[in-house]
Write an enzyme that holds these catalytic residues in place. Structure first.
Site, PDB file in Angstrom:
ATOM      1  N   ASP A  76     -11.994  -6.445  38.967  1.00 47.84           N
ATOM      2  CA  ASP A  76     -11.227  -7.274  39.877  1.00 47.84           C
ATOM      3  C   ASP A  76     -11.115  -6.503  41.190  1.00 47.84           C
ATOM      4  O   ASP A  76     -11.229  -5.275  41.198  1.00 47.84           O
ATOM      5  CB  ASP A  76      -9.843  -7.553  39.284  1.00 47.84           C
ATOM      6  CG  ASP A  76      -8.988  -8.390  40.208  1.00 47.84           C
ATOM      7  OD1 ASP A  76      -9.511  -9.359  40.764  1.00 47.84           O
ATOM      8  OD2 ASP A  76      -7.805  -8.056  40.380  1.00 47.84           O
TER       9      ASP A  76
ATOM     10  N   THR B  65      -8.490  -6.909  44.001  1.00 50.28           N
ATOM     11  CA  THR B  65      -7.140  -6.555  44.417  1.00 50.28           C
ATOM     12  C   THR B  65      -6.431  -5.742  43.346  1.00 50.28           C
ATOM     13  O   THR B  65      -6.309  -6.170  42.204  1.00 50.28           O
ATOM     14  CB  THR B  65      -6.324  -7.827  44.728  1.00 50.28           C
ATOM     15  OG1 THR B  65      -7.033  -8.603  45.680  1.00 50.28           O
ATOM     16  CG2 THR B  65      -4.957  -7.462  45.270  1.00 50.28           C
TER      17      THR B  65
ATOM     18  N   ASP C 169      -5.707  -6.000  36.882  1.00 54.51           N
ATOM     19  CA  ASP C 169      -4.321  -5.555  36.987  1.00 54.51           C
ATOM     20  C   ASP C 169      -3.335  -6.708  37.033  1.00 54.51           C
ATOM     21  O   ASP C 169      -2.134  -6.482  37.142  1.00 54.51           O
ATOM     22  CB  ASP C 169      -4.141  -4.707  38.255  1.00 54.51           C
ATOM     23  CG  ASP C 169      -4.129  -5.548  39.519  1.00 54.51           C
ATOM     24  OD1 ASP C 169      -4.907  -6.515  39.598  1.00 54.51           O
ATOM     25  OD2 ASP C 169      -3.332  -5.252  40.421  1.00 54.51           O
TER      26      ASP C 169
END
Length: 563
Positions: A299, A301, A536
């Protein structure tokens, strides 16, 4: 969000009464194995059993000095138990340290408590990114949506209104709410489903499985060989005791008794070393799986980037001045009060000025919807989100401005207004663009070096993000990821897209929904790849659960390896 006068919560006396009745959210089974399990699994092995049988024959001869081979078994077993217990201690400590807290209202005050201190009828505040800890009823809500895929198998977010039930094991993907706990501990879904929702599944270690199979074949071959050796010795007129000792010596040499235990010890040591670096390893098999990963999905961000955004610029359009536009952003961002990176950056940069604007309805941000909105009592509503999710087309100048921003790795938010009510949570056709907000997310300092290491190990890097494809590609290019020019806008793909073919040629994906992230992981696995997934946020949960090895980035720069 809750009015503590309207919802005072339980008194301390009522809490104690419920604790006395056993109406507590007692702790779930630990993530690690118990001492009994560790002891039995290291002690009651086929190898130890055969060695004990041989030892009993040696004891029969009275030649106790020939029992020294048991020392190897005892030492190896002790080391295996000690290493696993030490790893268990470190894991349990990190688990406790990273365990989510619950915000409850008691005696008209808010308190942050451990999950197992929740009692029946407690009032609990839940918000986006939280996993619901107990079964409950919604008392007050600001657009809360729950992902109940762990319960129902349906990945679509479910909007919860006042009076609706929420279930433990589900995830809040949007909004905030105040709920009353109705079922806690063993009476809720938590004990059965929470651990499953966090990715627990049976570990398959190819290394250990192969070794056990080889050793099992060798071990069962030892029995007839030992019998033949003993019979041959007896036919050679050898004394019984000498025959036993000779056969025992030959058989012991054929038993690789330390091999499987040494493998377990090696994995246990790896766990310990990782915990010392604040890496929480859920299963030892995940270490081996990580070593076999040949494609790592990231991912953007919070993983490649720090996740802390800052506003770099704003552009007002359609007759608004920059000052007027910033006032609107201040009102909308503070009324939304989002605790994600974008919301925090906007509230930090734009202050809310005093006015008579009264909020009539709020639609919080959803990773599936890609926008949020506030409806005010004076008849205007403001929508803020990804530009392509709000409008089908833009003017040439607007398109060029957005293209320039995304090519520089900036995130672009469009802000629009409408006089149409948004109570049904759908975008009206009468949206009017009033401006853009540009935000920057810095690349983690260690990201390029880490990615370079994986690429040297012949591990392909795949970036899967919900951001604009151009922004994702620019971040990937700056981080040193190859193939950044071959990006895909997943929001524009037809439903019948063949994902297995798509993942053969592309490695950069933007505007990816949570369901599409999972589909991409499944497609890579279907093509024979061993997939590692790093994320996250709540929008990564489905893909993390599906991946062969999942690496979850925590807030304090720690990792959790799931198998």
């Amino acid at each position: 969000m809750a009015d503590k006068n309207t919802y005072p919560g339980l008194s301390f006396a009522e809490v104690e009464e419920r604790k006395a009745r056993g109406e507590t959210n007692e702790a779930l089974e630990p993530m690690t194995r118990s001492f009994k399990q560790i002891y039995l699994e290291n002690s009651l092995t086929l190898f130890n059993f055969i060695n004990l049988i041989i030892a009993s024959f040696v004891i029969y001869t009275g030649s106790y000095k020939n029992l020294l081979f048991l020392g190897v078994i005892v030492v190896n077993t002790t080391i295996g138990i000690y290493q696993e217990l030490r790893a268990k201690k470190n894991i349990d400590e990190l688990t406790l340290l990273n365990q989510a807290k619950a915000t409850v209202i008691r005696n008209s005050q808010k308190y942050e408590i451990a999950q197992d201190e929740i009692v029946k009828n407690d009032l609990i505040e839940i918000k986006r990114g939280h996993q619901v800890m107990v079964d409950g009823i919604v008392l007050e809500t600001r657009g809360i949506e729950c992902d109940e895929s762990q319960l129902t198998g349906e990945a679509d977010a479910i909007l919860k209104n006042t009076g609706d039930k929420v279930f433990s094991g589900s995830f809040v993907v949007s909004g905030t709410a105040l709920i009353e706990a109705t079922h806690v501990g063993k009476n809720s879904y938590t004990s059965k489903l929470t651990m499953e929702a966090k990715g627990s599944k049976k570990v398959y270690s190819e290394l250990v499985h192969t070794m056990k199979r080889i050793i099992r074949v060798l071990t069962f071959g030892i029995i007839p060989i030992g019998a033949i050796l003993f019979i041959t010795s007896r036919f050679s007129n050898m004394d019984v005791n000498q025959a036993i000792l000779g056969t025992a010596a030959a058989v012991i040499g054929m038993i690789p008794e330390g091999l499987i235990l040494l493998t377990s010890v090696a994995l246990a040591i790896s766990v310990i070393r990782l915990t010392q670096r604040r890496v929480l390893v859920k299963t030892m098999g995940s270490i081996e799986t990580l070593a076999r990963v040949d494609i790592l999905c990231l991912d953007k961000t919070g993983t490649l980037t720090s996740g802390e955004l800052k506003v770099t610029d704003v552009t007002a359009v359609n007759g608004l001045t920059t000052e007027e536009f910033e006032v609107i952003i201040g009102h909308v961002s503070h009324d939304l009060n989002e605790d994600n990176a974008t919301g925090l950056a906007l509230m930090s940069n734009f202050k809310q000025k005093e006015s008579d604007w009264e909020t009539a309805h709020i639609i919080p941000f959803s990773s599936a919807r890609k926008w949020s909105a506030v409806e005010y009592g004076h008849g205007e509503s403001f929508v803020m989100g990804a530009p392509e999710y709000l409008f089908d087309s833009f003017s040439e100048l607007e398109t060029q401005a957005m293209a320039k921003a995304t090519s520089n790795g900036l995130r672009v938010l469009a802000v629009a207004k409408t006089a149409t009510s948004l109570s049904n949570q759908t975008l009206p056709n009468s949206l009017e663009l009033i401006g853009f907000i540009y935000l920057e997310d810095e690349i983690r300092a260690e990201a390029p070096q880490t990615l370079a290491y994986f690429m040297k190990q012949d591990v392909e890097i795949c970036i899967i993000s919900g951001d604009h494809p151009q922004t994702v590609a620019q971040i990937a290019r700056r981080a040193g990821v190859s193939g950044a020019d071959q990006m895909i806008d997943m929001s524009k793909l037809p439903a019948e897209t063949d994902y297995r073919e798509l993942v053969k040629t592309h490695r950069i994906y933007g505007r990816v929904s949570p369901e599409q992230k999972r589909s991409l992981v499944e497609a890579l696995q279907a093509n024979g790849r061993t997939v590692g997934m790093t994320g996250d946020g709540v929008n990564d949960i489905l893909a993390l659960k599906k991946a062969d090895c999942s690496i979850v980035m925590q807030q304090k720069a720690s990792l959790t390896l799931y198998y």
